[in-house]
Design a protein around this motif. Structure first.
Motif, PDB file in Angstrom:
ATOM      1  N   ALA A  94     141.885 -52.462 -86.540  1.00 26.94           N
ATOM      2  CA  ALA A  94     141.516 -53.222 -85.348  1.00 26.94           C
ATOM      3  C   ALA A  94     142.376 -52.841 -84.150  1.00 26.94           C
ATOM      4  O   ALA A  94     141.886 -52.760 -83.018  1.00 26.94           O
ATOM      5  N   LEU A  95     143.659 -52.591 -84.374  1.00 23.39           N
ATOM      6  CA  LEU A  95     144.534 -52.184 -83.270  1.00 23.39           C
ATOM      7  C   LEU A  95     144.161 -50.799 -82.745  1.00 23.39           C
ATOM      8  O   LEU A  95     144.275 -50.529 -81.545  1.00 23.39           O
ATOM      9  N   THR A  96     143.720 -49.933 -83.635  1.00 24.66           N
ATOM     10  CA  THR A  96     143.233 -48.623 -83.193  1.00 24.66           C
ATOM     11  C   THR A  96     142.031 -48.795 -82.267  1.00 24.66           C
ATOM     12  O   THR A  96     141.933 -48.161 -81.208  1.00 24.66           O
ATOM     13  N   GLU A  97     141.113 -49.672 -82.673  1.00 19.80           N
ATOM     14  CA  GLU A  97     139.923 -49.907 -81.855  1.00 19.80           C
ATOM     15  C   GLU A  97     140.300 -50.560 -80.530  1.00 19.80           C
ATOM     16  O   GLU A  97     139.727 -50.237 -79.487  1.00 19.80           O
ATOM     17  N   ARG A  98     141.255 -51.484 -80.555  1.00 17.51           N
ATOM     18  CA  ARG A  98     141.703 -52.109 -79.317  1.00 17.51           C
ATOM     19  C   ARG A  98     142.176 -51.048 -78.323  1.00 17.51           C
ATOM     20  O   ARG A  98     141.852 -51.095 -77.133  1.00 17.51           O
ATOM     21  N   SER A  99     142.945 -50.101 -78.816  1.00 17.89           N
ATOM     22  CA  SER A  99     143.443 -49.021 -77.967  1.00 17.89           C
ATOM     23  C   SER A  99     142.307 -48.204 -77.372  1.00 17.89           C
ATOM     24  O   SER A  99     142.289 -47.901 -76.172  1.00 17.89           O
ATOM     25  N   LEU A 100     141.333 -47.834 -78.202  1.00 23.01           N
ATOM     26  CA  LEU A 100     140.209 -47.032 -77.725  1.00 23.01           C
ATOM     27  C   LEU A 100     139.412 -47.768 -76.652  1.00 23.01           C
ATOM     28  O   LEU A 100     139.014 -47.184 -75.635  1.00 23.01           O
ATOM     29  N   LEU A 101     139.182 -49.052 -76.859  1.00 27.43           N
ATOM     30  CA  LEU A 101     138.387 -49.821 -75.906  1.00 27.43           C
ATOM     31  C   LEU A 101     139.113 -49.969 -74.572  1.00 27.43           C
ATOM     32  O   LEU A 101     138.515 -49.850 -73.506  1.00 27.43           O
ATOM     33  N   LEU A 102     140.414 -50.247 -74.638  1.00 26.90           N
ATOM     34  CA  LEU A 102     141.201 -50.434 -73.424  1.00 26.90           C
ATOM     35  C   LEU A 102     141.313 -49.151 -72.608  1.00 26.90           C
ATOM     36  O   LEU A 102     141.223 -49.173 -71.381  1.00 26.90           O
ATOM     37  N   GLN A 103     141.520 -48.043 -73.291  1.00 25.39           N
ATOM     38  CA  GLN A 103     141.914 -46.831 -72.599  1.00 25.39           C
ATOM     39  C   GLN A 103     140.779 -45.844 -72.360  1.00 25.39           C
ATOM     40  O   GLN A 103     140.820 -45.081 -71.395  1.00 25.39           O
ATOM     41  N   ARG A 104     139.776 -45.842 -73.224  1.00 27.62           N
ATOM     42  CA  ARG A 104     138.795 -44.766 -73.152  1.00 27.62           C
ATOM     43  C   ARG A 104     137.355 -45.262 -73.086  1.00 27.62           C
ATOM     44  O   ARG A 104     136.583 -44.818 -72.247  1.00 27.62           O
ATOM     45  N   ILE A 105     136.989 -46.173 -73.971  1.00 31.68           N
ATOM     46  CA  ILE A 105     135.583 -46.523 -74.113  1.00 31.68           C
ATOM     47  C   ILE A 105     135.108 -47.498 -73.043  1.00 31.68           C
ATOM     48  O   ILE A 105     134.018 -47.345 -72.489  1.00 31.68           O
ATOM     49  N   ALA A 106     135.902 -48.504 -72.734  1.00 32.52           N
ATOM     50  CA  ALA A 106     135.435 -49.540 -71.799  1.00 32.52           C
ATOM     51  C   ALA A 106     136.579 -50.117 -70.972  1.00 32.52           C
ATOM     52  O   ALA A 106     136.839 -51.312 -71.008  1.00 32.52           O
ATOM     53  N   PRO A 107     137.270 -49.282 -70.191  1.00 31.70           N
ATOM     54  CA  PRO A 107     138.377 -49.810 -69.384  1.00 31.70           C
ATOM     55  C   PRO A 107     137.920 -50.810 -68.328  1.00 31.70           C
ATOM     56  O   PRO A 107     138.736 -51.587 -67.823  1.00 31.70           O
ATOM     57  N   HIS A 108     136.631 -50.797 -67.990  1.00 33.42           N
ATOM     58  CA  HIS A 108     136.114 -51.743 -66.985  1.00 33.42           C
ATOM     59  C   HIS A 108     135.802 -53.105 -67.585  1.00 33.42           C
ATOM     60  O   HIS A 108     135.718 -54.097 -66.845  1.00 33.42           O
ATOM     61  N   LEU A 109     135.642 -53.179 -68.901  1.00 31.62           N
ATOM     62  CA  LEU A 109     135.221 -54.426 -69.535  1.00 31.62           C
ATOM     63  C   LEU A 109     136.300 -55.083 -70.389  1.00 31.62           C
ATOM     64  O   LEU A 109     136.248 -56.293 -70.621  1.00 31.62           O
ATOM     65  N   VAL A 110     137.241 -54.308 -70.873  1.00 31.48           N
ATOM     66  CA  VAL A 110     138.273 -54.819 -71.775  1.00 31.48           C
ATOM     67  C   VAL A 110     139.616 -54.780 -71.057  1.00 31.48           C
ATOM     68  O   VAL A 110     140.011 -53.740 -70.534  1.00 31.48           O
ATOM     69  N   ARG A 111     140.306 -55.916 -71.026  1.00 37.50           N
ATOM     70  CA  ARG A 111     141.558 -56.012 -70.270  1.00 37.50           C
ATOM     71  C   ARG A 111     142.653 -56.652 -71.107  1.00 37.50           C
ATOM     72  O   ARG A 111     142.387 -57.562 -71.901  1.00 37.50           O
ATOM     73  N   PRO A 112     143.904 -56.229 -70.911  1.00 36.07           N
ATOM     74  CA  PRO A 112     145.026 -56.847 -71.622  1.00 36.07           C
ATOM     75  C   PRO A 112     145.177 -58.311 -71.217  1.00 36.07           C
ATOM     76  O   PRO A 112     144.891 -58.693 -70.082  1.00 36.07           O
ATOM     77  N   VAL A 113     145.640 -59.121 -72.166  1.00 36.81           N
ATOM     78  CA  VAL A 113     145.893 -60.536 -71.884  1.00 36.81           C
ATOM     79  C   VAL A 113     147.131 -60.968 -72.663  1.00 36.81           C
ATOM     80  O   VAL A 113     147.267 -60.639 -73.849  1.00 36.81           O
ATOM     81  N   PRO A 114     148.078 -61.664 -72.011  1.00 36.25           N
ATOM     82  CA  PRO A 114     149.295 -62.098 -72.706  1.00 36.25           C
ATOM     83  C   PRO A 114     149.095 -63.434 -73.417  1.00 36.25           C
ATOM     84  O   PRO A 114     148.328 -64.289 -72.964  1.00 36.25           O
ATOM     85  N   PHE A 115     149.810 -63.604 -74.533  1.00 36.88           N
ATOM     86  CA  PHE A 115     149.800 -64.869 -75.266  1.00 36.88           C
ATOM     87  C   PHE A 115     151.223 -65.307 -75.571  1.00 36.88           C
ATOM     88  O   PHE A 115     152.087 -64.480 -75.878  1.00 36.88           O
ATOM     89  N   LEU A 116     151.431 -66.604 -75.494  1.00 40.19           N
ATOM     90  CA  LEU A 116     152.702 -67.207 -75.842  1.00 40.19           C
ATOM     91  C   LEU A 116     152.551 -67.876 -77.204  1.00 40.19           C
ATOM     92  O   LEU A 116     151.630 -68.680 -77.399  1.00 40.19           O
ATOM     93  N   LEU A 117     153.400 -67.511 -78.146  1.00 36.48           N
ATOM     94  CA  LEU A 117     153.385 -68.096 -79.486  1.00 36.48           C
ATOM     95  C   LEU A 117     154.616 -68.996 -79.628  1.00 36.48           C
ATOM     96  O   LEU A 117     155.717 -68.514 -79.876  1.00 36.48           O
ATOM     97  N   PRO A 118     154.459 -70.318 -79.423  1.00 34.29           N
ATOM     98  CA  PRO A 118     155.615 -71.209 -79.508  1.00 34.29           C
ATOM     99  C   PRO A 118     156.144 -71.311 -80.940  1.00 34.29           C
ATOM    100  O   PRO A 118     155.383 -71.244 -81.915  1.00 34.29           O
ATOM    101  N   THR A 119     157.460 -71.456 -81.062  1.00 29.25           N
ATOM    102  CA  THR A 119     158.097 -71.691 -82.361  1.00 29.25           C
ATOM    103  C   THR A 119     158.630 -73.121 -82.395  1.00 29.25           C
ATOM    104  O   THR A 119     158.974 -73.695 -81.358  1.00 29.25           O
ATOM    105  N   THR A 120     158.707 -73.670 -83.589  1.00 25.75           N
ATOM    106  CA  THR A 120     159.145 -75.070 -83.724  1.00 25.75           C
ATOM    107  C   THR A 120     160.429 -75.213 -84.530  1.00 25.75           C
ATOM    108  O   THR A 120     160.940 -76.314 -84.678  1.00 25.75           O
ATOM    109  N   HIS A 121     160.947 -74.095 -85.070  1.00 27.89           N
ATOM    110  CA  HIS A 121     162.221 -74.123 -85.790  1.00 27.89           C
ATOM    111  C   HIS A 121     163.150 -73.072 -85.169  1.00 27.89           C
ATOM    112  O   HIS A 121     162.711 -72.019 -84.740  1.00 27.89           O
ATOM    113  N   HIS A 122     164.419 -73.368 -85.160  1.00 30.73           N
ATOM    114  CA  HIS A 122     165.356 -72.526 -84.418  1.00 30.73           C
ATOM    115  C   HIS A 122     165.587 -71.155 -85.046  1.00 30.73           C
ATOM    116  O   HIS A 122     165.739 -70.169 -84.342  1.00 30.73           O
TER     117      HIS A 122
END
Length: 577
Positions: A94-122
């Motif tokens: 899936a990560l290989t496909e993500r790379s292809l879509l972002l960079q080569r196949i559909a740079p106009h339709l697929v865009r990076p997006v950030p996510f925050l993953l909160p932790t609850t233990h130190h």
């Protein structure tokens, strides 16, 4: 866009005339392969076959992407949670496909997006999750897919709150930020189909497969019904691909039995809320007892989801119940300073995941991996999988088709083929100020159009130059221009009002009134292109209004059975059989 990558081969335009021509050719020619199903896997299979030099036809009973492929979380991602299941191969793929879509196949339709993953233990949780996210990045790095997607980073609670002030301070101890990608899933499917058409595929929506042609045991084509005209015909083919997702078992029954592969449907419900209801500059991912919950940036909105529950009712219109909505709200409210209420919800949609049936009754544990099989000679079945890996599924399906054709055919090349609108996109994006000055549109409008059409934006600008009124926003849905409604019918295969408001645009989930206020204006724009009388315009608007009312009614019902019954109360503008 004019012409095609190979002169005279086809056209990326999918208007009424192109549909009629495609149906004529389907009735008069024999194809190497006929694909049944116009979701992301069927679209990908048609493109894979066409770019290998095969003659291909694709039929879809409803609108393109009208099932699962328009109702996903709209993410292109490796599947971080699959690492906990030690499914490293699926994540790597899936990560290989993500790379292809972002960079080569559909740079106009697929865009990076950030996510925050909160932790609850130190200590232990940060180490555990940090190791998982580090592995996620490492698998991506192995496949050369880091470009355009930053590495993850660990954040203190204070730094995390700067990015997401909406989070309740007491609900987490720190966070990890990582990146994935997102896409308008229905638009992406339509663009894949347009690309397949440009390479010669013959495609037609609102065309139902009602049976199979047989010579002895071998499948030699399909019987189809044009739901718009009522005309029946036969499409002869050397191989047929069943790429119908949650309808896989139904299509299998048309050839005399369900076969060895069964598909189970899992319902995922998503809520759409305005951007100002959650103060954050990043997406958020929350772990629940059953799955994960995403808070996903979506223009001037957030998409929040999803659920993961078994669904055995209407496949065409899975209904979100009050219990589903309350569950999503309760989970996201566990971490928000200002809780969301049902009054904050602009839109709701429910989709069905096609899961390969396993030994467990819990759909969250059923396989997301795909399978390709030859249940009977001449028929290839592809099922399972996830949106991100559609191209691999399509390749595997057409590999099986090639095996059945018993002749030399080129290898798949879709990892090197940009979708229409993608070739030259970075250069056009860099020219957006000049495009704005030339067209008279604000640069923000040009950016909106570029992210939806890529280099095909010239088509829209030509329309607006010819008819300046099309450069105005739709009344009551001003994120979209009137030209986009017209273009949906002339170039993107839209046949009905709902196709435009629910899939070519996202007005049906982004507007507080679910698009009722814009329905008349949109229908009148479509009428001259699709040949509608005033009576048909009124009928389209009324059917759309009834659809919205039925959906809203279903969302006040406590359980699935009641919600499904209310949703079924809306008639179909074009019934299937």
């Amino acid at each position: 866009m004019t012409g095609s990558p190979i002169t005279g081969l086809g056209s990326a335009r999918l208007g009424p005339a192109e549909r009629a021509q495609a149906l004529d050719r389907m009735a008069s020619e024999e194809f190497d392969v006929v694909v049944v199903g116009g979701g992301i896997v069927g679209a990908g299979a048609a493109l894979d076959a066409a770019t290998r030099g095969l003659s291909v036809a694709l039929v879809e009973a409803r609108d393109f992407a009208s099932g699962t492929s328009s109702r996903s979380s709209k993410l292109i991602h490796g599947g971080l949670r699959y690492l906990e299941q030690y499914n490293f191969d699926l994540v790597r793929e899936a990560l290989t496909e993500r790379s292809l879509l972002l960079q080569r196949i559909a740079p106009h339709l697929v865009r990076p997006v950030p996510f925050l993953l909160p932790t609850t233990h130190h200590v232990w949780e940060r180490g555990y999750l940090g190791a998982g996210v580090a592995l996620y990045d490492a698998l991506a790095f192995q496949m050369g897919s880091t470009r355009g997607v930053p590495h993850h980073r660990h954040l203190t609670r204070r730094r995390a709150l700067r990015l997401a002030p909406a989070l309740r301070k007491s609900s987490f101890t720190g966070a990890i930020q990582y990146w994935d990608a997102q896409v308008d899933d229905a638009r992406y499917v339509m663009t894949v189909i347009r690309t397949a058409a440009e390479y010669g595929a013959q495609v037609a929506a609102r065309t139902q497969c009602i049976g199979f042609l047989r010579e002895g045991e071998r499948v030699t084509g399909v019987r189809i019904l044009d739901l718009e005209s009522g005309h029946k015909s036969e499409v002869r083919a050397r191989q047929v691909v069943n790429a119908t997702g949650v309808w896989t078992d139904d299509i299998q029954e048309l050839v005399g039995g369900r076969g060895q592969i069964h598909v189970s449907a899992s319902k995922g419900v998503h809520l759409v809320v305005p951007k100002d209801r959650i103060h954050s500059s990043t997406g958020i991912i929350l772990r629940t007892e059953k799955s994960v919950l995403f808070v996903i940036p979506w223009g001037r909105h957030w998409i929040i989801g999803t659920t993961d529950t078994a669904w055995n009712l209407d496949k065409a219109h899975p209904a979100a119940s009050k219990a589903d909505i309350d569950y999503v709200l309760s989970k996201v409210n566990e971490v928000l300073v200002t809780p969301l209420t049902p009054d904050d919800v602009e839109g709701v949609y429910a989709g069905l995941r096609p899961l390969l049936t396993g030994e467990t009754d819990e759909t969250s544990k059923l396989s997301r991996e795909h399978v390709v099989a030859h249940p009977v000679p001449g028929l290839v079945l592809v099922a399972g999988g996830k949106y991100t890996t559609y191209r691999v599924m399509a390749k595997d399906a057409i590999d099986a088709v090639v095996h059945g054709l018993d002749r030399r055919v080129a290898e798949s090349c879709t990892d090197r083929i940009a979708l229409v609108g993608g070739e030259g996109f970075p250069a056009m994006w860099n020219s957006r100020q000049r495009l704005a000055a030339r067209s008279g549109l604000h640069v923000a409008r040009i950016e909106h159009l570029l992210h939806r059409y890529g280099t095909l934006v010239d088509d829209l600008l030509e329309l607006i130059a010819e008819r300046p009124d099309l450069g105005k926003p739709l009344t009551g849905a001003d994120d979209y221009l009137r030209a986009e409604v017209v273009y949906a019918a002339t170039h993107e295969g839209a046949r009905h009002l709902n196709d435009v408001l629910a899939r070519r645009t996202r007005i049906s989930i982004e507007a507080w009134d679910r698009g009722i206020g814009v329905a008349q204006e949109a229908a009148e724009l479509l009428a001259p292109i699709l040949g509608w009388s005033k009576q048909q315009v009124d009928r389209e608007v009324e059917y759309y209004r009834k659809r919205v009312e039925a959906e809203r009614d279903s969302q006040t019902q406590e359980g699935d059975q009641e919600a499904d019954a209310r949703r079924r109360g809306a008639p179909e503008i074009v019934p299937t059989y």
